[in-house]
Design a protein around this motif. Structure first.
Motif, PDB file in Angstrom:
ATOM      1  N   LEU A   3      -9.622  -6.518   1.931  1.00 61.79           N
ATOM      2  CA  LEU A   3      -8.519  -5.951   1.141  1.00 61.79           C
ATOM      3  C   LEU A   3      -9.024  -5.304  -0.145  1.00 61.79           C
ATOM      4  O   LEU A   3      -8.569  -4.219  -0.522  1.00 61.79           O
TER       5      LEU A   3
ATOM      6  N   SER B 276      -8.833  -1.304  -0.784  1.00 61.36           N
ATOM      7  CA  SER B 276      -8.091  -0.818  -1.960  1.00 61.36           C
ATOM      8  C   SER B 276      -8.963   0.087  -2.830  1.00 61.36           C
ATOM      9  O   SER B 276      -8.505   1.129  -3.305  1.00 61.36           O
TER      10      SER B 276
ATOM     11  N   LEU C 267      -9.467   3.429  -1.027  1.00 59.05           N
ATOM     12  CA  LEU C 267      -8.253   4.247  -1.139  1.00 59.05           C
ATOM     13  C   LEU C 267      -8.102   4.812  -2.542  1.00 59.05           C
ATOM     14  O   LEU C 267      -7.793   5.999  -2.710  1.00 59.05           O
ATOM     15  N   ALA C 268      -8.311   3.971  -3.551  1.00 60.11           N
ATOM     16  CA  ALA C 268      -8.195   4.435  -4.939  1.00 60.11           C
ATOM     17  C   ALA C 268      -9.222   5.525  -5.229  1.00 60.11           C
ATOM     18  O   ALA C 268      -8.893   6.547  -5.849  1.00 60.11           O
TER      19      ALA C 268
END
Length: 192
Positions: A66, A70, A73-74
């Protein structure tokens, strides 16, 4: 994951499907195979085995997945938005996003090779010749599809300027630092 999030949120795709195929092919095959030639981590045999009834996705591994997802993606969406806000073409913005994703994959390779120790020592950084060979293959491939005119046509890419290239690598370094710091904190907490 990037395309799924973009579709769910109704955003523009930061990477085209053909670019995703390229990334999956070059990173999964090249970097994945390189990991097979890595020596085992020190003290591997001193760790107890996973309990028979324990899930393969332990809490720590699920947390890592996770966290890294994240950060990926960021990083990808931030670089895409940065390029759009600078007034770059959609093609250049997607090229920057694609290269960011590949750089993040390379930095994650350095991290994942040492899940239970530091990734910042001489042995870890030097790794094996196979790992460095894979990184060179991926880097040459990325430069080819980013700067070769006939590959630019196929992959819908555009040449990236020096400043943006340095910025892409900086995003990779920041992601690596975040996950390495998290790992060191997690390992210290687990020792107690």
């Amino acid at each position: 994951m990037t395309i799924i999030v973009a579709l769910l949120l109704g955003l523009s795709l930061p990477i085209t499907p053909v670019q995703i195929l390229w990334i999956n092919m070059i990173t999964a095959i090249t970097l994945g195979i390189a990991l097979a030639f890595e020596p085992t981590e020190e003290n591997t045999m001193l760790r107890p085995p996973r309990k028979r009834n324990e899930s393969l996705l332990s809490g720590g591994l699920l947390w890592h997945i996770l966290l890294v997802a994240s950060l990926f993606l960021a990083g990808v969406f931030s670089m895409y938005e940065y390029a759009i806000m600078k007034g770059y073409s959609e093609v250049l913005a997607r090229t920057i996003a694609m290269n960011t994703l590949v750089v993040l994959e390379i930095f994650h390779l350095f991290f994942i090779r040492n899940m239970y120790g530091t990734s910042l020592n001489r042995k870890s950084v030097l790794g094996t010749r196979v790992v460095w060979g894979a990184i060179i293959v991926v880097t040459v491939g990325q430069f080819a599809i980013t700067y070769s005119p006939w590959l630019q046509t196929i992959f819908q890419t555009q040449a990236i300027g020096l400043f943006d290239g340095v910025l892409i690598v900086t995003v990779g370094v920041i992601m690596f630092c975040i996950i390495e710091i998290e790992k060191q904190i997690r390992l210290k907490v687990l020792k107690k």
